[in-house]
Design an enzyme around this catalytic site. Structure first.
Site, short mmCIF file in Angstrom:
data_model
loop_
_atom_site.label_atom_id
_atom_site.label_comp_id
_atom_site.label_asym_id
_atom_site.label_seq_id
_atom_site.Cartn_x
_atom_site.Cartn_y
_atom_site.Cartn_z
N THR A 1 0.86 -1.18 0.00
CA THR A 1 0.00 0.00 0.00
C THR A 1 0.91 1.24 0.00
O THR A 1 2.10 1.14 0.27
CB THR A 1 -0.94 -0.01 1.23
OG1 THR A 1 -0.16 0.05 2.41
CG2 THR A 1 -1.81 -1.26 1.25
N GLU B 1 13.09 -5.95 1.32
CA GLU B 1 14.11 -5.64 0.30
C GLU B 1 13.70 -4.47 -0.58
O GLU B 1 14.51 -3.62 -0.94
CB GLU B 1 14.36 -6.88 -0.55
CG GLU B 1 15.47 -6.77 -1.57
CD GLU B 1 16.83 -6.59 -0.92
OE1 GLU B 1 17.29 -5.44 -0.87
OE2 GLU B 1 17.43 -7.58 -0.47
N GLY C 1 14.98 0.00 -4.87
CA GLY C 1 14.17 -0.67 -5.91
C GLY C 1 14.63 -2.09 -6.14
O GLY C 1 14.52 -2.95 -5.26
N GLY D 1 6.16 8.86 -13.72
CA GLY D 1 5.72 8.03 -12.59
C GLY D 1 6.82 7.67 -11.61
O GLY D 1 6.65 6.76 -10.80
N LYS E 1 14.92 6.14 3.47
CA LYS E 1 15.65 4.94 3.05
C LYS E 1 16.95 4.78 3.86
O LYS E 1 17.36 3.67 4.20
CB LYS E 1 15.93 4.99 1.55
CG LYS E 1 14.65 4.81 0.72
CD LYS E 1 14.88 5.19 -0.73
CE LYS E 1 13.64 4.97 -1.58
NZ LYS E 1 13.70 5.67 -2.87
N GLY F 1 10.18 1.76 -10.24
CA GLY F 1 9.53 1.09 -11.38
C GLY F 1 8.75 -0.12 -10.89
O GLY F 1 9.12 -0.77 -9.92
N1 HSE Z 1 10.05 8.26 -5.50
C1 HSE Z 1 11.01 7.22 -5.24
C2 HSE Z 1 12.28 7.55 -6.02
C3 HSE Z 1 10.42 5.90 -5.67
O1 HSE Z 1 12.23 8.44 -6.88
O2 HSE Z 1 13.32 6.96 -5.75
C4 HSE Z 1 11.18 4.68 -5.22
O3 HSE Z 1 11.25 4.57 -3.81
#
Ligand code: HSE
Length: 328
Positions: free
Chosen positions: A82, A135, A140, A193, A211, A305
């Site tokens: 979510t 992970e 990503g 996106g 992060k 992505g």
């Molecule tokens: N908005 C985030 C980025 C998406 O651009 O890294 C991935 O966590």
């Protein structure tokens, strides 16, 4: 292994698409988006679900909620994908607790609950004899936690340096390579996106800081929070600053750094030489770990992505299947 999925945004759809396409031995018995759900112990046809979601915006029965799927479906692992809320962690935080309470394994890409409550969630999982894996929350597709846990087992991680936000990296690359203005580059990132629903999370360095907190807590268990990160974004960076750096053969990247021995936890735009391993292009992420035995290791990969993030989730699911479910 039986799987339930809550969240059918870009990441959830990517996971469903890959489970439907590949023979992974995963059967989805429950699925929900924010307005509807499906429970089917015999296995859900994911092609149908994705088709209905695409045509109507909802995936199933409006009388079935995500709560119900988590509480009633028969599954071994919950995929919680979510949207991130960095202030409350909700609704993901409650969903994860609910599944762990039912003694179900959990795989999540949701940065909010992990940044806010990793220690508590991990304790709950241990108490209930299940695992929580995340992970997909950092980097990503980059399998950073698998590498730390397995490939670098026995190493002491001394420091982390990383490009952790694809949107900022994309904006900086477009500004320096194509001469776009900050506003033009941000608009492109949003249209493609990459950006968060609220792009201030990206450009003010909040997403990278979240992060960094997740990395630090997972590696060192030091209980740091977003407030502990010394943070500057790229929103106030001028094209002139970039041009000056370029004139010197360098460039600017938004770098996240954690060095516990120095008490350093920082996200800021830094001038770095173009030949530096952290100078990656577009939406790529790069993470360098400094360790005692392996010394420096840098992983580079797609930081955002749908299918790329699904790769990290599927990796966690198969790890759980092989390690915990098939042996049970
Ligand atoms: N908005 C985030 C980025 C998406 O651009 O890294 C991935 O966590």
């Amino acid at each position: 292994m039986k799987v339930a999925i809550v969240g059918l945004g870009s990441v959830g759809r990517g996971v469903a698409e890959m489970i439907a396409k590949k023979s992974l031995g995963l059967t989805v018995t429950g699925i929900a988006d924010s307005t509807s759900g499906i429970i089917n112990a015999g296995g859900i046809d994911l092609h149908d679900v994705l088709d209905v979601k695409h045509k109507t915006g909802s995936c199933g029965d409006k009388k079935i909620s995500a709560n119900e799927v988590i509480k009633k479906a028969d599954y071994d692992a919950l995929v919680e994908v979510t949207p991130t809320n960095a202030t409350t962690g909700e609704p993901g935080l409650s969903y994860i607790k609910m599944a762990i309470g039912r003694k179900k394994h959990v795989v999540t890409s949701n940065k909010g609950p992990i940044a806010l409550a990793y220690r508590d969630l991990k304790k709950r999982a241990e108490k209930n004899g299940v695992v929580l894996r995340h992970e997909a929350t950092v980097g990503g597709a980059i399998p950073i936690f698998h590498m730390i846990e397995h490939g670098l087992a026995g190493n002491e991680i001394l420091a982390i340096f990383g490009v952790l936000n694809g949107t900022c990296n994309f904006i900086l690359t477009r500004m320096s390579d194509e001469g776009l203005t900050y506003e033009q580059a941000l608009l492109e990132a949003r249209q493609m996106g990459y950006a968060e629903a609220d792009p201030t999370y990206d450009v003010q360095g909040i997403d990278a800081a979240i992060k960094l907190v997740i990395l630090a807590n997972t590696i060192w268990g030091n209980g740091v929070t977003l407030n502990d990160v010394n943070r500057t974004g790229i929103d106030l960076l001028t094209p002139d600053a970039l041009r000056l750096a370029e004139d010197e053969g360098s460039t600017i990247r938004l770098i996240a750094e954690a060095i516990p021995k120095k008490g350093l936890l920082r996200v800021s735009p830094r001038i770095i030489e173009k030949s530096h391993p952290l100078v990656v292009e577009g939406t790529l992420n790069a993470i360098t770990l400094e360790t005692d035995m392996a010394k420096e290791i840098t992983l580079i990969g797609r930081g955002a992505g749908s299918i790329e993030t699904a790769s990290a989730i599927i990796g966690d699911l198969l790890f759980i299947r092989d390690r915990y479910v098939e042996r049970a």
